[in-house]
Scaffold this motif. Structure first.
Motif, PDB file in Angstrom:
ATOM      1  N   TYR A  42       4.693  -5.170  -8.251  1.00 49.45           N
ATOM      2  CA  TYR A  42       3.470  -4.449  -8.602  1.00 49.45           C
ATOM      3  C   TYR A  42       2.639  -4.210  -7.351  1.00 49.45           C
ATOM      4  N   LEU A  43       2.186  -2.991  -7.218  1.00 45.69           N
ATOM      5  CA  LEU A  43       1.212  -2.638  -6.194  1.00 45.69           C
ATOM      6  C   LEU A  43      -0.077  -2.368  -6.949  1.00 45.69           C
ATOM      7  N   ARG A  44      -1.045  -3.278  -6.806  1.00 45.59           N
ATOM      8  CA  ARG A  44      -2.294  -3.176  -7.561  1.00 45.59           C
ATOM      9  C   ARG A  44      -3.470  -2.943  -6.625  1.00 45.59           C
ATOM     10  N   LEU A  45      -4.250  -1.945  -6.978  1.00 46.73           N
ATOM     11  CA  LEU A  45      -5.472  -1.655  -6.248  1.00 46.73           C
ATOM     12  C   LEU A  45      -6.635  -1.792  -7.206  1.00 46.73           C
ATOM     13  N   GLU A 105      -3.153  -5.866  -3.888  1.00 46.06           N
ATOM     14  CA  GLU A 105      -2.097  -6.875  -3.882  1.00 46.06           C
ATOM     15  C   GLU A 105      -0.748  -6.230  -4.146  1.00 46.06           C
ATOM     16  N   TYR A 106       0.243  -6.769  -3.498  1.00 46.64           N
ATOM     17  CA  TYR A 106       1.628  -6.350  -3.689  1.00 46.64           C
ATOM     18  C   TYR A 106       2.375  -7.619  -4.047  1.00 46.64           C
ATOM     19  N   GLU A 160       2.760  -8.408   4.032  1.00 48.27           N
ATOM     20  CA  GLU A 160       1.451  -8.079   4.594  1.00 48.27           C
ATOM     21  C   GLU A 160       1.459  -6.704   5.244  1.00 48.27           C
ATOM     22  N   THR A 161       2.576  -6.323   5.842  1.00 50.60           N
ATOM     23  CA  THR A 161       2.688  -5.001   6.449  1.00 50.60           C
ATOM     24  C   THR A 161       2.505  -3.919   5.394  1.00 50.60           C
ATOM     25  N   VAL A 162       3.081  -4.125   4.217  1.00 51.05           N
ATOM     26  CA  VAL A 162       2.948  -3.151   3.125  1.00 51.05           C
ATOM     27  C   VAL A 162       1.481  -3.003   2.750  1.00 51.05           C
ATOM     28  N   ASP A 186      10.813   5.296   2.988  1.00 51.23           N
ATOM     29  CA  ASP A 186       9.893   4.692   2.020  1.00 51.23           C
ATOM     30  C   ASP A 186       9.176   3.495   2.624  1.00 51.23           C
ATOM     31  N   LEU A 187       7.872   3.475   2.445  1.00 50.33           N
ATOM     32  CA  LEU A 187       7.075   2.336   2.892  1.00 50.33           C
ATOM     33  C   LEU A 187       7.427   1.103   2.061  1.00 50.33           C
ATOM     34  N   ILE A 188       7.685   1.333   0.772  1.00 59.17           N
ATOM     35  CA  ILE A 188       8.046   0.250  -0.145  1.00 59.17           C
ATOM     36  C   ILE A 188       9.483   0.515  -0.592  1.00 59.17           C
ATOM     37  N   PRO A 189      10.438  -0.264  -0.089  1.00 61.27           N
ATOM     38  CA  PRO A 189      11.848   0.039  -0.328  1.00 61.27           C
ATOM     39  C   PRO A 189      12.342  -0.219  -1.752  1.00 61.27           C
ATOM     40  N   ASN A 190      11.691  -1.122  -2.482  1.00 62.80           N
ATOM     41  CA  ASN A 190      12.147  -1.432  -3.838  1.00 62.80           C
ATOM     42  C   ASN A 190      11.275  -0.730  -4.884  1.00 62.80           C
TER      43      ASN A 190
END
Length: 157
Positions: free
Chosen positions: A36-39, A27-28, A2-4, A69-73
């Protein structure tokens, strides 16, 4: 997780504001081995592929500048339109859907059915008013919002 999504929303909002777009959903998620980071974005009159590509590039550049990095993977960034049968999730979505044909699924049956389709006539904090076809007649149906499981735009056949 949720933080992401919270941080991405804050990061993407200025990009969307500059171009007159708005965020429909974000959604992440992990699907199989991949993240997947979907907007899903839109604007009045609809969004096109070039506009999605523009937001994708600008957000990608902003994400690349983040340290740490905000998203580490590793992940795939996808920016797209919510589609013709987009979900209706908030008050802004309902406002834009006034006068349009929508699909509503209920948690519990009302008038012996859980699915209603019709023209969204009005809504308030407690009810949704639809004009539905019942055989050859049009009738107004009032649905309690607390009983609504999901809503989306629909294509009338």
């Amino acid at each position: 997780m949720e933080t992401v999504t919270t941080e991405i929303k804050k990061m993407v909002q200025p990009i969307l504001d500059v171009h007159g777009f708005y965020l429909v959903d974000l959604e992440y998620v992990k699907e199989g081995p991949s993240w997947y980071l979907r907007l899903y974005i839109d604007k009045p009159g609809g969004i096109d592929i070039e506009e999605c590509a523009l937001v994708n590039q600008e957000l990608s550049d902003k994400l690349d500048e983040q340290a740490p990095d905000l998203i580490p993977n590793a992940y795939f960034l996808e920016v797209s339109s919510p589609g013709a049968e987009r979900p209706l999730k908030n008050e802004q979505d309902l406002k834009m859907a006034l006068g349009q044909y929508i699909h509503v699924s209920l948690y519990q049956k009302q008038d012996k059915q859980k699915i209603f389709e019709g023209i969204l006539l009005a809504y308030d904090s407690e009810h949704l008013h639809l004009q539905c076809k019942q055989k050859t007649k049009l009738r107004e149906v009032v649905l309690e919002r607390k009983n609504i499981a999901a809503m989306r735009l629909a294509i009338e056949f």
